[in-house]
Write an enzyme that holds these catalytic residues in place. Structure first.
Site, PDB file in Angstrom:
ATOM      1  N   ASP A   1     -12.430   9.183   8.131  1.00 22.14           N
ATOM      2  CA  ASP A   1     -11.437   8.259   8.682  1.00 22.14           C
ATOM      3  C   ASP A   1     -11.744   6.833   8.251  1.00 22.14           C
ATOM      4  O   ASP A   1     -12.895   6.403   8.298  1.00 22.14           O
ATOM      5  CB  ASP A   1     -11.416   8.325  10.209  1.00 22.14           C
TER       6      ASP A   1
ATOM      7  N   GLU B   1      -3.008  -2.942  -2.577  1.00 11.12           N
ATOM      8  CA  GLU B   1      -4.152  -2.331  -1.876  1.00 11.12           C
ATOM      9  C   GLU B   1      -4.486  -0.942  -2.417  1.00 11.12           C
ATOM     10  O   GLU B   1      -3.652  -0.046  -2.439  1.00 11.12           O
ATOM     11  CB  GLU B   1      -3.826  -2.226  -0.380  1.00 11.12           C
TER      12      GLU B   1
ATOM     13  N   ASP C   1      -9.790  -2.949   1.439  1.00 13.80           N
ATOM     14  CA  ASP C   1      -9.883  -2.406   2.797  1.00 13.80           C
ATOM     15  C   ASP C   1     -11.265  -1.779   2.931  1.00 13.80           C
ATOM     16  O   ASP C   1     -11.648  -0.934   2.114  1.00 13.80           O
ATOM     17  CB  ASP C   1      -8.767  -1.355   2.979  1.00 13.80           C
TER      18      ASP C   1
ATOM     19  N   HIS D   1     -11.771   2.040   2.560  1.00 14.24           N
ATOM     20  CA  HIS D   1     -11.130   2.745   1.445  1.00 14.24           C
ATOM     21  C   HIS D   1     -12.035   3.098   0.272  1.00 14.24           C
ATOM     22  O   HIS D   1     -11.573   3.264  -0.849  1.00 14.24           O
ATOM     23  CB  HIS D   1      -9.950   1.920   0.917  1.00 14.24           C
TER      24      HIS D   1
ATOM     25  N   LYS E   1      -6.934   2.679  -2.581  1.00 18.94           N
ATOM     26  CA  LYS E   1      -7.555   3.614  -1.646  1.00 18.94           C
ATOM     27  C   LYS E   1      -8.212   4.728  -2.440  1.00 18.94           C
ATOM     28  O   LYS E   1      -7.761   5.083  -3.523  1.00 18.94           O
ATOM     29  CB  LYS E   1      -6.491   4.170  -0.704  1.00 18.94           C
TER      30      LYS E   1
ATOM     31  N   HIS F   1      -8.684  -6.085   4.355  1.00 14.61           N
ATOM     32  CA  HIS F   1      -8.348  -5.268   5.508  1.00 14.61           C
ATOM     33  C   HIS F   1      -9.676  -4.884   6.141  1.00 14.61           C
ATOM     34  O   HIS F   1     -10.354  -3.979   5.677  1.00 14.61           O
ATOM     35  CB  HIS F   1      -7.565  -4.019   5.096  1.00 14.61           C
TER      36      HIS F   1
ATOM     37  N   ASP G   1      -7.317  -3.961  10.046  1.00 14.12           N
ATOM     38  CA  ASP G   1      -6.521  -2.756   9.829  1.00 14.12           C
ATOM     39  C   ASP G   1      -7.241  -1.533  10.379  1.00 14.12           C
ATOM     40  O   ASP G   1      -8.137  -0.998   9.725  1.00 14.12           O
ATOM     41  CB  ASP G   1      -6.235  -2.571   8.329  1.00 14.12           C
TER      42      ASP G   1
ATOM     43  N   TRP H   1       0.869  -1.181   0.000  1.00  9.87           N
ATOM     44  CA  TRP H   1       0.000   0.000   0.000  1.00  9.87           C
ATOM     45  C   TRP H   1       0.904   1.229   0.000  1.00  9.87           C
ATOM     46  O   TRP H   1       1.815   1.323   0.820  1.00  9.87           O
ATOM     47  CB  TRP H   1      -0.933   0.055   1.216  1.00  9.87           C
TER      48      TRP H   1
ATOM     49  N   ASP I   1     -10.253   4.100   9.585  1.00  8.92           N
ATOM     50  CA  ASP I   1      -9.605   3.136  10.476  1.00  8.92           C
ATOM     51  C   ASP I   1     -10.152   3.077  11.897  1.00  8.92           C
ATOM     52  O   ASP I   1      -9.389   3.040  12.852  1.00  8.92           O
ATOM     53  CB  ASP I   1      -8.102   3.433  10.518  1.00  8.92           C
TER      54      ASP I   1
HETATM   55  C1  RNT Z   1      -3.863   2.890   4.733  1.00 11.95           C
HETATM   56  C2  RNT Z   1      -3.960   1.445   4.425  1.00 11.95           C
HETATM   57  C3  RNT Z   1      -2.842   0.591   4.944  1.00 11.95           C
HETATM   58  C4  RNT Z   1      -2.412   0.979   6.334  1.00 11.95           C
HETATM   59  C5  RNT Z   1      -1.456   0.012   6.985  1.00 11.95           C
HETATM   60  C6  RNT Z   1      -0.787   0.601   8.168  1.00 11.95           C
HETATM   61  O1  RNT Z   1      -4.988   3.577   4.459  1.00 11.95           O
HETATM   62  O2  RNT Z   1      -5.172   0.943   4.875  1.00 11.95           O
HETATM   63  O3  RNT Z   1      -3.199  -0.743   4.869  1.00 11.95           O
HETATM   64  O4  RNT Z   1      -3.491   1.168   7.190  1.00 11.95           O
HETATM   65  O5  RNT Z   1      -0.587  -0.471   6.053  1.00 11.95           O
HETATM   66 ZN    ZN Z   2      -5.532  -1.159   4.805  1.00  9.67          ZN
END
Ligand code: RNT
Ligand code: ZN
Length: 419
Positions: A294, A226, A259, A262, A228, A286, A326, A185, A296
């Site tokens: 956000d 990955e 993810d 994302h 985003k 993820h 994640d 990523w 996460d």
């Molecule tokens: C970031 C990605 C990535 C990170 C990690 C720390 O938006 O999701 O995967 O969160 O690699």
């Molecule tokens: Zn991620």
């Protein structure tokens, strides 16, 4: 029989009435290993001790006491978290968690020996390892670009870093006897509207092709990429978008990483799985939770998590998916954050494994969407909790809110003493 056992016995009968075998579901869940992300334990700080702030458009907020300050503290915290999660699970490491005894090793020179403490610990505790090159929190990522930078020297540094990481991944895989998924990523993107959206993407393709040029035995290492939508400071353009990596993974035979934080706020990865599995062999998840800008937040047992699990089970994809978590929350106890998200992911999987798919499909195939909705909604009344508690009991981990007791004790004895 105590209350929990009685509750399970009754639940078992209730599920059996619909042809669902709870014992089979519990045995199935037992086979699923999740990959727990080491970076929740120290707010993605890493162990390089270069003093670099977290960058790359990701951020942790909160100052809850007890952040791990070195590898030993992080592993001790991880041990406690794993002890509260039924089953044995994997660890997901970032390259920034190298332990180099105070010597600053350039990231393109990282080697398996810089992770020997992690390897020893993983072997000892039975954790498989997954891995990630770290393309952020570094002076050569300060422009906001890495593998797609205009500067060939910068691109080359990061290409070498990723190549080094694939070798480290393969070394872990070989030592531990289970393939490492090494996930790329990168944060590359722009705050404001770019003139040229194409050139950075062309450079990224070339960089990735250089990284993956050497074949590595998939028994040791698997490569994932990955995407985003946007990050903090890359709101207008991200080089590695969904379409970019979807095309890349399909054309190069790589794993696609999805993810759950994302995408656009109402866009869900649960709906992407059945499409992507038609074109890629394996997917890395993820599991995360997006909240507004956000991506996460700690994973909760929400509709999307349940939908992801349903898709994996209903589509029979569990042997083609790698489930990683994640997220990073520095505003609550970090061990609780790990345990809550991991247990929730297991709960969602168990819920899906307990669904009477035949019954549900029969309504759908007959075009009776009224009964389909009626069934799915009344199904929510089933005593799922009793089956989950049984899973915890048989694995000797705390049931329900009892999970907080060892966490609170550890917080008092250990975490509160950290500066
Ligand atoms: C970031 C990605 C990535 C990170 C990690 C720390 O938006 O999701 O995967 O969160 O690699
Ligand atoms: Zn991620």
């Amino acid at each position: 029989m105590d209350t929990l056992e009685k509750a399970y016995a009754v639940a078992k009968e209730q599920y059996a009435a619909y042809g669902v075998d709870t014992e089979a579901a519990l045995a199935w869940l037992d086979k699923i290993q999740l990959s727990m992300h080491c970076w929740q334990g120290d707010d993605v700080a890493g162990l390089e001790s270069t003093g670099e702030a977290l960058s790359g458009g990701i951020a942790t907020t909160g100052n809850y006491p007890g952040q791990a300050r070195n590898g030993d503290e992080l592993r001790a915290d991880l041990d406690l978290a794993y002890s509260l999660i039924p089953g044995t699970h994997r660890i997901n490491l970032h390259a920034s968690y190298a332990e180099t005894d105070g010597v600053v090793v350039p990231r393109n020179e990282l080697r398996p020996e810089h992770f020997s403490r992690w390897a020893d610990w993983a072997k000892d505790k039975g954790h498989g390892v997954d891995f990630n090159p770290t393309f952020f929190s570094h002076p050569l990522a300060a422009s906001g670009f890495t593998l797609s930078d205009v500067d060939a020297g910068i691109r080359q540094y990061w290409i070498e870093h990723a190549i080094a990481c694939r070798e480290i991944g393969a070394a872990f895989g070989k030592t531990l006897g289970t393939p490492t998924v090494t996930n790329v990523w990168i944060p590359d993107g722009m705050k404001d509207v770019p003139v040229d959206r194409l050139a950075p993407r062309e450079r990224l393709v070339k960089s990735l092709d250089a990284i993956f040029e050497k074949e590595i035995d998939p028994a040791y290492n698997l490569d994932a990429v990955e995407c985003k939508l946007f990050g903090l400071g890359s709101e207008s353009y991200v080089v590695g978008s969904h379409e970019f990596y979807m095309g890349y993974a399909v054309s190069r035979g790589k794993l696609l990483t999805l993810d759950s934080g994302h995408f656009h706020p109402t866009e869900v990865i649960s709906d992407k799985l059945s499409s992507m599995f038609l074109y890629v062999d394996e997917i890395l998840l993820h599991v995360s939770r997006g909240v507004r800008w956000d991506s996460d937040h700690v994973v909760t047992l929400n509709d999307e998590l349940k939908a992801i699990a349903h898709e994996l089970v209903a589509g029979n994809f569990l042997d083609r998916v790698h489930i990683g978590l994640d997220y990073f929350d520095a505003s609550i106890n970090r061990i609780a954050a790990w345990s809550i998200g991991m247990r929730n992911t297991q709960k969602a999987l168990l819920m899906a494994m307990l669904e009477p798919l035949e019954v549900m499909r029969s309504f759908e195939n007959a075009g009776d969407y009224t009964k389909r909705l009626g069934f799915m909604e009344t199904w929510n009344e089933m005593p799922f909790g009793a089956v989950w508690n049984q899973f915890c009991l048989t694995h000797g981990v705390p049931v329900g809110f009892d999970m907080m007791k060892p966490i609170s004790d550890y917080e008092e004895k250990v975490l509160s003493k950290r500066g």
